[in-house]
Write an enzyme that holds these catalytic residues in place. Sequence first.
Site, mmCIF file in Angstrom:
data_model
loop_
_atom_site.group_PDB
_atom_site.id
_atom_site.type_symbol
_atom_site.label_atom_id
_atom_site.label_comp_id
_atom_site.label_asym_id
_atom_site.label_seq_id
_atom_site.Cartn_x
_atom_site.Cartn_y
_atom_site.Cartn_z
ATOM 1 N N LYS A 24 0.838 -1.205 0.000
ATOM 2 C CA LYS A 24 0.000 0.000 0.000
ATOM 3 C C LYS A 24 0.867 1.247 0.000
ATOM 4 C CE LYS A 24 -4.292 -1.374 0.445
ATOM 5 N NZ LYS A 24 -5.404 -0.891 -0.347
ATOM 6 N N LYS A 33 -0.841 -13.315 -7.123
ATOM 7 C CA LYS A 33 -1.826 -14.262 -6.583
ATOM 8 C C LYS A 33 -3.251 -13.873 -7.004
ATOM 9 C CE LYS A 33 -2.791 -12.052 -2.237
ATOM 10 N NZ LYS A 33 -3.660 -12.070 -1.152
ATOM 11 N N LYS A 42 -9.203 -11.261 -4.296
ATOM 12 C CA LYS A 42 -10.597 -10.813 -4.224
ATOM 13 C C LYS A 42 -10.737 -9.390 -4.739
ATOM 14 C CE LYS A 42 -11.012 -12.280 0.226
ATOM 15 N NZ LYS A 42 -11.486 -12.261 1.595
HETATM 16 P P1 TYM Z 1 -8.392 -13.302 3.200
HETATM 17 O O1 TYM Z 1 -9.840 -13.036 3.428
HETATM 18 O O2 TYM Z 1 -7.627 -12.347 2.339
HETATM 19 O O3 TYM Z 1 -8.181 -14.740 2.582
HETATM 20 C C1 TYM Z 1 -8.805 -15.864 3.160
HETATM 21 C C2 TYM Z 1 -7.921 -17.075 3.046
HETATM 22 O O4 TYM Z 1 -7.650 -17.371 1.667
HETATM 23 C C3 TYM Z 1 -6.253 -17.474 1.456
HETATM 24 N N1 TYM Z 1 -5.944 -17.000 0.100
HETATM 25 C C4 TYM Z 1 -5.341 -17.726 -0.837
HETATM 26 N N2 TYM Z 1 -4.861 -18.984 -0.811
HETATM 27 C C5 TYM Z 1 -4.296 -19.465 -1.959
HETATM 28 N N3 TYM Z 1 -4.192 -18.725 -3.098
HETATM 29 C C6 TYM Z 1 -4.669 -17.456 -3.157
HETATM 30 N N4 TYM Z 1 -4.578 -16.745 -4.268
HETATM 31 C C7 TYM Z 1 -5.271 -16.906 -1.996
HETATM 32 N N5 TYM Z 1 -5.828 -15.701 -1.707
HETATM 33 C C8 TYM Z 1 -6.233 -15.781 -0.423
HETATM 34 C C9 TYM Z 1 -5.639 -16.587 2.512
HETATM 35 O O5 TYM Z 1 -4.282 -16.932 2.758
HETATM 36 C C10 TYM Z 1 -6.536 -16.873 3.694
HETATM 37 O O6 TYM Z 1 -6.144 -18.069 4.336
HETATM 38 N N6 TYM Z 1 -6.289 -11.672 7.401
HETATM 39 C C11 TYM Z 1 -6.982 -12.782 6.800
HETATM 40 C C12 TYM Z 1 -8.240 -13.183 7.561
HETATM 41 C C13 TYM Z 1 -8.015 -13.431 9.010
HETATM 42 C C14 TYM Z 1 -7.384 -14.564 9.572
HETATM 43 C C15 TYM Z 1 -7.405 -14.365 10.989
HETATM 44 C C16 TYM Z 1 -6.810 -15.718 9.024
HETATM 45 C C17 TYM Z 1 -8.401 -12.622 10.021
HETATM 46 N N7 TYM Z 1 -8.045 -13.179 11.219
HETATM 47 C C18 TYM Z 1 -6.864 -15.299 11.845
HETATM 48 C C19 TYM Z 1 -6.253 -16.663 9.918
HETATM 49 C C20 TYM Z 1 -6.290 -16.432 11.309
HETATM 50 C C21 TYM Z 1 -7.377 -12.425 5.391
HETATM 51 O O7 TYM Z 1 -7.523 -11.283 5.067
HETATM 52 O O8 TYM Z 1 -7.647 -13.477 4.598
#
Ligand code: TYM
Length: 328
Positions: free
Chosen positions: A113, A196, A199
């Site tokens: 960012k 990657k 979303k």
């Molecule tokens: P988020 O919402 O961005 O993504 C959710 C999960 O999907 C995985 N992910 C991927 N895995 C493989 N290839 C990809 N292209 C890809 N894009 C996303 C992410 O690694 C994640 O596991 N901060 C976290 C949410 C969160 C969290 C937590 C996770 C909040 N508190 C505590 C674990 C433990 C997040 O924004 O994920």
Amino acid sequence: MKTQRLFSAVQPSGNLHIGNYLGAIAQWTALQAEYDAIFCIADLHAITVPQDPVALRAKTIEIAKIYLAAGVDPEQCTLFAQSQVKEHTELMWILNTLARLGDLEKMTQFKDKSAKGEKETAGVGLFDYPVLMAADILLYDTAIVPVGEDQLQHIELARTLARRFNDRFGESFVVPEGRVTRGGARIMGLDDPTKKMSKSATSEYNAIALTDTAEAIRKKIKKAVTDSGSEIVYRDDKPALKNLINIYSLLSMKTPESIEELYRGRGYGDFKTDLAEVVIGFLAPFQERFAAISDEEALAVLEAGAAEARILATGKMRLVRERIGLIG
Ligand code: TYM
């Protein structure tokens, strides 16, 4: 008897895609029988960037339905939205007093960012986001955090903060470990295999959403970037193909080697047509289950899960407050 705690979460922002499924949710459903699992919808993380209130609420319910349709079983685990359990934010404040600016300035997501010249206007919540994630994890004595690779740096911070707290106030937190899968840890964008799948990508051709129609899936896979050459091979110097074979492999339970074998002497056309059908074959029953779950059902699951989580969270915070010397 399940002895080890597992925790993970997804943010209710954007459309969940097959990267989220293969990186995270597929691991959850595979591990929930073995671990004492808690799955959360990280709505407080989502508001670190502006969200429309009506859309945020709808998205939170949608994610709950996605978890359930994907096979997250409320009989076997605890499922709720982060904002339903106030202790997440309370613990975050306490961890904030241990986290250092240097810890947070290292975080790739925030650096991305600020590198785009957005540092002056980026929200403090966005900067502090990994500390809230550490609180989510540490609050429940989590041993294992199944995620995609992009979250490992955040889990490293949770480990650092757990150790720092334990060193200063005595053993209080379990030091968690991240867990990623082979092949699924980093699903790349269909339009750009160097980044990657995301979303928040601007192009609709970047990701296959879990809610995409069969027609959209066929179109996106047809348009997916490929490497030079015409052979179907699983190699690092063919990143676009490697990514498509990974998706094929994970959704069909075929090994990358057997997929290479299957398409020997055949071209991208056949491979992509079949890959689209593999994705559709996986998503169609998922989407059917998704459509059959009502908002009320999903909300009831979250409410019941939150009640269970609150018991754990209040117990943990009692200990934390005592350790620190707070009288409240
Ligand atoms: P988020 O919402 O961005 O993504 C959710 C999960 O999907 C995985 N992910 C991927 N895995 C493989 N290839 C990809 N292209 C890809 N894009 C996303 C992410 O690694 C994640 O596991 N901060 C976290 C949410 C969160 C969290 C937590 C996770 C909040 N508190 C505590 C674990 C433990 C997040 O924004 O994920």
